[in-house]
Design a protein around this motif. Sequence first.
Motif, PDB file in Angstrom:
ATOM      1  N   GLN A  74      11.372   4.327  69.479  1.00 11.03           N
ATOM      2  CA  GLN A  74      10.859   5.285  68.508  1.00 11.03           C
ATOM      3  C   GLN A  74       9.719   4.683  67.693  1.00 11.03           C
ATOM      4  O   GLN A  74       9.584   3.463  67.582  1.00 11.03           O
ATOM      5  N   GLN A  75       8.913   5.569  67.126  1.00 12.96           N
ATOM      6  CA  GLN A  75       7.867   5.134  66.216  1.00 12.96           C
ATOM      7  C   GLN A  75       8.485   4.903  64.835  1.00 12.96           C
ATOM      8  O   GLN A  75       9.281   5.710  64.359  1.00 12.96           O
ATOM      9  N   HIS A  76       8.117   3.788  64.216  1.00 15.20           N
ATOM     10  CA  HIS A  76       8.683   3.436  62.918  1.00 15.20           C
ATOM     11  C   HIS A  76       7.568   3.247  61.895  1.00 15.20           C
ATOM     12  O   HIS A  76       6.453   2.849  62.256  1.00 15.20           O
ATOM     13  N   PRO A  77       7.852   3.515  60.623  1.00 12.12           N
ATOM     14  CA  PRO A  77       6.857   3.251  59.582  1.00 12.12           C
ATOM     15  C   PRO A  77       6.563   1.761  59.486  1.00 12.12           C
ATOM     16  O   PRO A  77       7.370   0.921  59.903  1.00 12.12           O
ATOM     17  N   THR A  78       5.419   1.449  58.916  1.00 17.40           N
ATOM     18  CA  THR A  78       5.011   0.048  58.801  1.00 17.40           C
ATOM     19  C   THR A  78       6.053  -0.790  58.086  1.00 17.40           C
ATOM     20  O   THR A  78       6.336  -1.924  58.469  1.00 17.40           O
ATOM     21  N   SER A  79       6.663  -0.225  57.037  1.00 20.15           N
ATOM     22  CA  SER A  79       7.659  -0.984  56.269  1.00 20.15           C
ATOM     23  C   SER A  79       8.833  -1.405  57.136  1.00 20.15           C
ATOM     24  O   SER A  79       9.355  -2.515  57.005  1.00 20.15           O
ATOM     25  N   ALA A  80       9.259  -0.523  58.047  1.00 24.75           N
ATOM     26  CA  ALA A  80      10.377  -0.861  58.933  1.00 24.75           C
ATOM     27  C   ALA A  80       9.957  -1.925  59.943  1.00 24.75           C
ATOM     28  O   ALA A  80      10.711  -2.866  60.227  1.00 24.75           O
ATOM     29  N   LEU A  81       8.743  -1.808  60.481  1.00 26.04           N
ATOM     30  CA  LEU A  81       8.256  -2.797  61.437  1.00 26.04           C
ATOM     31  C   LEU A  81       8.150  -4.176  60.797  1.00 26.04           C
ATOM     32  O   LEU A  81       8.451  -5.190  61.438  1.00 26.04           O
ATOM     33  N   VAL A  82       7.734  -4.217  59.525  1.00 28.56           N
ATOM     34  CA  VAL A  82       7.651  -5.494  58.811  1.00 28.56           C
ATOM     35  C   VAL A  82       9.042  -6.095  58.656  1.00 28.56           C
ATOM     36  O   VAL A  82       9.239  -7.305  58.830  1.00 28.56           O
ATOM     37  N   GLN A  83      10.036  -5.266  58.342  1.00 25.70           N
ATOM     38  CA  GLN A  83      11.408  -5.759  58.233  1.00 25.70           C
ATOM     39  C   GLN A  83      11.899  -6.337  59.552  1.00 25.70           C
ATOM     40  O   GLN A  83      12.521  -7.411  59.591  1.00 25.70           O
ATOM     41  N   TYR A  84      11.635  -5.635  60.646  1.00 19.06           N
ATOM     42  CA  TYR A  84      12.044  -6.134  61.960  1.00 19.06           C
ATOM     43  C   TYR A  84      11.378  -7.484  62.237  1.00 19.06           C
ATOM     44  O   TYR A  84      12.014  -8.428  62.722  1.00 19.06           O
ATOM     45  N   ARG A  85      10.111  -7.545  61.942  1.00 18.08           N
ATOM     46  CA  ARG A  85       9.341  -8.766  62.234  1.00 18.08           C
ATOM     47  C   ARG A  85       9.850  -9.944  61.403  1.00 18.08           C
ATOM     48  O   ARG A  85       9.982 -11.060  61.902  1.00 18.08           O
TER      49      ARG A  85
END
Length: 384
Positions: A74-85
């Motif tokens: 799924q596409q995620h907001p930048t904030s979620a991608l930063v958390q994953y990273r």
Amino acid sequence: MISTAVIPSSLDELLAASGETARTLAGAEQSAWNGRVIESTGPVLGLAHWDGTLYLDSEAILDPLRHLYEHPGQQHPTSALVQYRESLATLLHEHAHFLGPSGSTQDAAREAFVKPGSRQLEEGVTEAWAQDHLDDYVHRLGVDKVAPGIESVQAGGYYAAFVPAVRKLTSDLDSRNDLSRGEVIDLLNRETAAGQFPMLVTLVYNSTRLPDLEPDGADTRSRLESILRAGLDHLDAYELTAPGFAAAKSISTADQLLDYLNQEIQSAESAYTFSPLHADRAPTHANACALPPPVPTPPPHEAALSGPTPSSPHEVALSGPTPSSPHEAALSGPTPSSPHEVALSGLAPPSATRSQSAHLHPARGRPVAALTSHVHERRRERYG
């Protein structure tokens, strides 16, 4: 490189693959990880324990990764991608602590880790290496397929007091030894704390003319090691200051350290070059404790957070007993036997919470004494 057929499809599978993926990425011969991951709570994000167990914070590290695999592709907001990273960066950082050459032991690494400058060097190397190789780690684990766009965002770094100095020192050694950029960090990352300082000293020494000039038994290498340990140990004074201030002080300390190394090298080379009839005489050398006492002067709001500056062990010989800083006093409990153990003496692994899978093990049935005080930790403070 893992194939699309074996891309982890759950948190359990990700954790199971995480250690060997980190080892092969680093080119290390072995990992001390025992395969156990304990879900924890507390003030640290991750902890590579000396017994080979990996502790990961539930809320900050494992929960974001659970969310990632609950919504694959799924596409995620930048904030979620930063958390994953950031979660994956912590995972890679902690696995890097477990790496070492064939035959290396955690006992030897633990003994070396408490010597002056060793913790600062290892944490700086581990964090710098993890930052540099995170994209490759994400790709090898197939996370870029599960979380599209994760490679396009950036996460902040950690250990602002250590990483800039380590980068400056290792970059200088890359140049001195005609190595490719980042190669010294890669080499040091494959060593445990027991091997990092010997390798660092060898890289400095072999980049000079001294191997061809000095007679057997010369003590230049030991003086170079003393300078390196004193300089890196000096960075402790800035660990709890504001990240920007800590990074600036880290760079200026590295500049001073390189100056002292160059003075020592030039002095030794000159003695053997210009006095061939007296090559057995020890050259004059730089004072390994010559770094000025660190006196951070951050703005008032930063000073309120950082507290008094602790003295480093190499300053103790000049100034008397080392005063404990507030964060040391809060962690240490009874006074440790060695001044180099003060900052780590009372730190215990974070408390275990729950186990959600076969790869997450609670700490039930394990004696508290088994959770030793000397650990690798990744703090919450960010920079960059």
